[in-house]
Design a protein around this motif. Structure first.
Motif, PDB file in Angstrom:
ATOM      1  N   THR A 178      39.672  42.749  36.102  1.00 46.36           N
ATOM      2  CA  THR A 178      38.896  42.204  37.207  1.00 46.36           C
ATOM      3  C   THR A 178      37.888  41.201  36.674  1.00 46.36           C
ATOM      4  O   THR A 178      37.162  41.488  35.718  1.00 46.36           O
ATOM      5  N   CYS A 192      40.344  47.356  34.855  1.00 44.69           N
ATOM      6  CA  CYS A 192      40.561  48.324  35.932  1.00 44.69           C
ATOM      7  C   CYS A 192      41.176  49.552  35.278  1.00 44.69           C
ATOM      8  O   CYS A 192      42.245  49.463  34.655  1.00 44.69           O
ATOM      9  N   CYS A 207      39.479  49.620  40.412  1.00 42.59           N
ATOM     10  CA  CYS A 207      38.655  48.475  40.032  1.00 42.59           C
ATOM     11  C   CYS A 207      37.298  48.635  40.703  1.00 42.59           C
ATOM     12  O   CYS A 207      37.215  48.657  41.935  1.00 42.59           O
ATOM     13  N   VAL A 209      33.625  47.327  41.614  1.00 42.65           N
ATOM     14  CA  VAL A 209      32.865  46.094  41.773  1.00 42.65           C
ATOM     15  C   VAL A 209      31.429  46.460  42.140  1.00 42.65           C
ATOM     16  O   VAL A 209      31.166  46.943  43.246  1.00 42.65           O
ATOM     17  N   ILE A 220      36.351  38.214  43.555  1.00 40.91           N
ATOM     18  CA  ILE A 220      36.939  39.221  42.678  1.00 40.91           C
ATOM     19  C   ILE A 220      38.404  38.865  42.459  1.00 40.91           C
ATOM     20  O   ILE A 220      39.189  38.831  43.401  1.00 40.91           O
ATOM     21  N   LEU A 222      41.941  39.841  40.542  1.00 44.24           N
ATOM     22  CA  LEU A 222      42.695  40.883  39.861  1.00 44.24           C
ATOM     23  C   LEU A 222      43.835  40.223  39.090  1.00 44.24           C
ATOM     24  O   LEU A 222      44.664  39.525  39.670  1.00 44.24           O
ATOM     25  N   THR A 235      43.159  37.323  44.518  1.00 45.52           N
ATOM     26  CA  THR A 235      41.720  37.080  44.577  1.00 45.52           C
ATOM     27  C   THR A 235      41.138  37.534  45.907  1.00 45.52           C
ATOM     28  O   THR A 235      41.662  37.205  46.965  1.00 45.52           O
TER      29      THR A 235
END
Length: 241
Positions: A178, A192, A207, A209, A220, A222, A235
């Motif tokens: 991430t 993650c 994940c 945040v 964010i 991935l 995203t």
């Protein structure tokens, strides 16, 4: 604060307008309750796992109170509207899909009867936080569309947390990274992690945040890796107000 989200999957941008209040509710305050819109309560328990086709299987904040039912941070303009709640256990053996009606009076936190309506309350209440994914979207479940607005779920807690959790099906990825950009500042890449579960079928990665009460734009991304090769990224762009 409010969150608005857009997601890009496989190069296709999806408007996942995620508007949810992240302000903490007063301790002990009674949450408004949503009503089941379509009866009977729909849930499935399988003997064999169902993996599904989605990558993001949960968007929530979790606590440690196994006695709490699902709660939701619904946008204020969802008051009186229908919304869909999808759940799945990490082993893929339990899933549900139900339509609710939000309270007519906007509330920061809305209780969503799920465990209390389930025929398997013991099974659900024994699931630890990382074994259960929850997705919430505006509208009836029969009209589910990833482009519809989504909201943040709370599991085993009625208090919003400082960490937004995204549960992901990595589809065999050996690593999932991430990268977050918060209010224009790029954060260091974060792995993650594998979820704390014996069986990881429906989803396998968590994940985390951190939102930490901050406001501004959050992006964010991935990024999966398999065999040392970078896969297609997804995203999520979040605006916290």
């Amino acid at each position: 604060m409010q969150i608005e989200t857009k997601m890009s999957i496989n190069g296709r941008k999806l408007k996942l307008s995620l508007a949810a209040v992240l302000a903490f509710t007063a301790f002990g305050a009674m949450a408004e309750t949503a009503n089941l819109a379509v009866e009977p309560f729909q849930e499935t328990v399988r003997s064999a796992a169902n993996t599904g086709g989605a990558s993001v299987m949960g968007l929530q904040m979790t606590g440690a109170d196994a006695g709490q039912d699902i709660h939701a941070l619904l946008p204020t303009d969802w008051a009186g509207q229908r919304f869909c709640v999808r759940t799945v256990s990490s082993d893929g053996l339990y899933s549900s899909e139900n339509t609710y009606v939000a309270p007519s009076v906007p509330a920061k936190t809305v209780e969503v009867p799920h465990v209390t309506l389930s025929s398997h309350p013991r099974r659900l209440s024994q699931l630890v936080s990382q074994n259960f994914g929850i997705r919430i979207a505006n509208g009836d479940c029969t009209a589910w569309d990833d482009e519809k607005p989504a909201a943040v779920a709370l599991w085993q807690s009625e208090q919003p947390a400082q960490m937004l959790e995204v549960y992901v099906n990595g589809f065999g990825a050996q690593r999932l990274i991430t990268i977050a950009v918060i209010d224009g500042e790029r954060m260091p890449p974060v792995e993650c992690n594998l979820i704390d579960a014996e069986v990881r079928v429906a989803f396998d990665r968590l994940c985390q945040v951190p939102v930490n009460g901050e406001t501004g734009a959050v992006s964010i991304t991935l990024i999966p890796f398999k065999g040392g090769v970078r896969g297609r990224s997804e995203t999520i762009e979040v605006l916290i107000q």
